[in-house]
Motif scaffolding. Structure first.
Motif, PDB file in Angstrom:
ATOM      1  N   GLN A 276      11.781  45.395   3.703  1.00 59.04           N
ATOM      2  CA  GLN A 276      11.541  46.693   4.325  1.00 59.04           C
ATOM      3  C   GLN A 276      12.823  47.273   4.921  1.00 59.04           C
ATOM      4  N   ARG A 277      13.634  46.436   5.550  1.00 60.96           N
ATOM      5  CA  ARG A 277      14.787  46.931   6.300  1.00 60.96           C
ATOM      6  C   ARG A 277      16.105  46.879   5.531  1.00 60.96           C
ATOM      7  N   GLU A 278      16.195  46.012   4.523  1.00 57.19           N
ATOM      8  CA  GLU A 278      17.490  45.810   3.874  1.00 57.19           C
ATOM      9  C   GLU A 278      17.543  46.328   2.439  1.00 57.19           C
ATOM     10  N   THR A 279      16.567  45.998   1.647  1.00 57.44           N
ATOM     11  CA  THR A 279      16.629  46.369   0.226  1.00 57.44           C
ATOM     12  C   THR A 279      15.726  47.531  -0.145  1.00 57.44           C
TER      13      THR A 279
ATOM     14  N   ARG B 146      10.506  53.515  -5.869  1.00 58.65           N
ATOM     15  CA  ARG B 146      11.359  52.789  -4.943  1.00 58.65           C
ATOM     16  C   ARG B 146      11.460  53.545  -3.636  1.00 58.65           C
ATOM     17  N   GLU B 147      11.177  52.861  -2.519  1.00 57.61           N
ATOM     18  CA  GLU B 147      11.351  53.448  -1.197  1.00 57.61           C
ATOM     19  C   GLU B 147      12.622  52.885  -0.576  1.00 57.61           C
ATOM     20  N   PRO B 148      13.419  53.714   0.080  1.00 55.53           N
ATOM     21  CA  PRO B 148      14.669  53.231   0.685  1.00 55.53           C
ATOM     22  C   PRO B 148      14.376  52.335   1.884  1.00 55.53           C
ATOM     23  N   PRO B 149      15.390  51.564   2.322  1.00 55.66           N
ATOM     24  CA  PRO B 149      15.208  50.735   3.524  1.00 55.66           C
ATOM     25  C   PRO B 149      14.760  51.582   4.711  1.00 55.66           C
ATOM     26  N   MET B 150      13.957  50.982   5.574  1.00 56.99           N
ATOM     27  CA  MET B 150      13.395  51.705   6.714  1.00 56.99           C
ATOM     28  C   MET B 150      13.880  51.075   8.002  1.00 56.99           C
TER      29      MET B 150
END
Length: 270
Positions: free
Chosen positions: A163-166, A174-178
């Motif tokens: 969730q936070r890095e990839t 594809r969802e970006p890091p959050m």
């Protein structure tokens, strides 16, 4: 809804004769029939998707004990799994998933007698699922995949690192890091968006809440081999959410500006 909003909404609607209504209704009927034909075609295309053999030995905790994916079929050759958002850190099940699951008991018995088993799978420990299931008055099968990869492999759960890095892969995008979202974000401001409200109602921060995602996956069992045949997520679940099928036919439709629904035992408590 306030009286002012009520009047404004009513003012947007045309008042006409029965004859004008019937003419408009017949025109709409043609479009509805076309939509039905398109829906039938979509169903045929779903069934025509290639089957993918499932070789991993997924294990689940169930009311009957430790089970394999094949065991979840309960003697039928088809299995529909609802990926219910209930993570290990949740205090209670997702209210949105709960509103969808409220309809399961009514038709699960019919599916079970048509060679189809409907079950829910979540990552929360079985004891949490059993307690919540009893609270909600549900009887459909619900399995825990807490110690396995099932939810992760079928894009319904994600690690904090993902969730936070990839970033994550959800709904075939594809969802970006959050970045981490504080537990209190939106709470004091009265944010009525579903992610914030659902997080509050599950006793988590928004980041933790969103590490679980809703979806459904279909499987077939043939000659002792399990195959994955279909999965859908996000708005692809609309057709399974019975509440909205009724609202879409109500005079004011969905008529929503934020999250208005609650668990069925919570209405009138706010």
């Amino acid at each position: 809804m306030s009286k002012e909003t009520d009047m404004d909404t009513m003012a947007k609607h045309t008042i006409g004769t029965r004859e004008a209504w019937l003419a408009a209704r017949l025109e709409l009927l043609e479009d509805e029939k076309e939509l039905t034909r398109r829906s039938d075609e979509m169903a045929r295309r779903r069934q025509a998707l290639p089957w993918v053999r499932v070789d991993k030995d997924y294990r689940f905790d169930t009311d009957e004990g430790n089970a394999s994916l094949a065991d979840l079929f309960r003697g039928n050759s088809q299995l529909l799994v609802y990926h219910f958002m209930f993570g290990p850190d949740y205090k209670a099940g997702c209210p949105t998933c709960s509103s969808i699951a409220d309809g399961f008991d009514g038709f699960a018995v019919h599916l079970a007698n048509h060679d189809v088993t409907l079950a829910a799978v979540s990552r929360a420990p079985l004891a949490k699922l059993q307690a919540y299931k009893q609270r909600m008055g549900w009887t459909f099968p619900w399995a825990s995949s807490l110690d396995g990869d099932f939810n992760f492999d079928f894009d319904a759960s994600y690690s904090e690192a993902q969730q936070r890095e990839t970033g994550i892969e959800y709904n075939y995008r594809r969802e970006p890091p959050m970045a981490p979202i504080p537990f209190t974000m939106g709470k004091e401001a009265g944010d009525q968006s579903p992610p914030v409200q659902n997080a509050i109602m599950t006793g988590t921060d928004v980041s933790t809440y969103l590490r679980e995602r809703p979806g459904m996956s279909a499987f077939a069992l043939e000659d002792g081999v399990v195959y994955h045949t279909y999965s859908t997520y996000a708005r692809g679940l609309d057709g399974l959410w019975g509440m909205y099928q009724w609202l879409d036919r109500a005079p004011r439709g969905r008529n929503e500006t934020g999250m208005w629904w609650r668990r069925h035992d919570e209405y009138g408590k706010r």
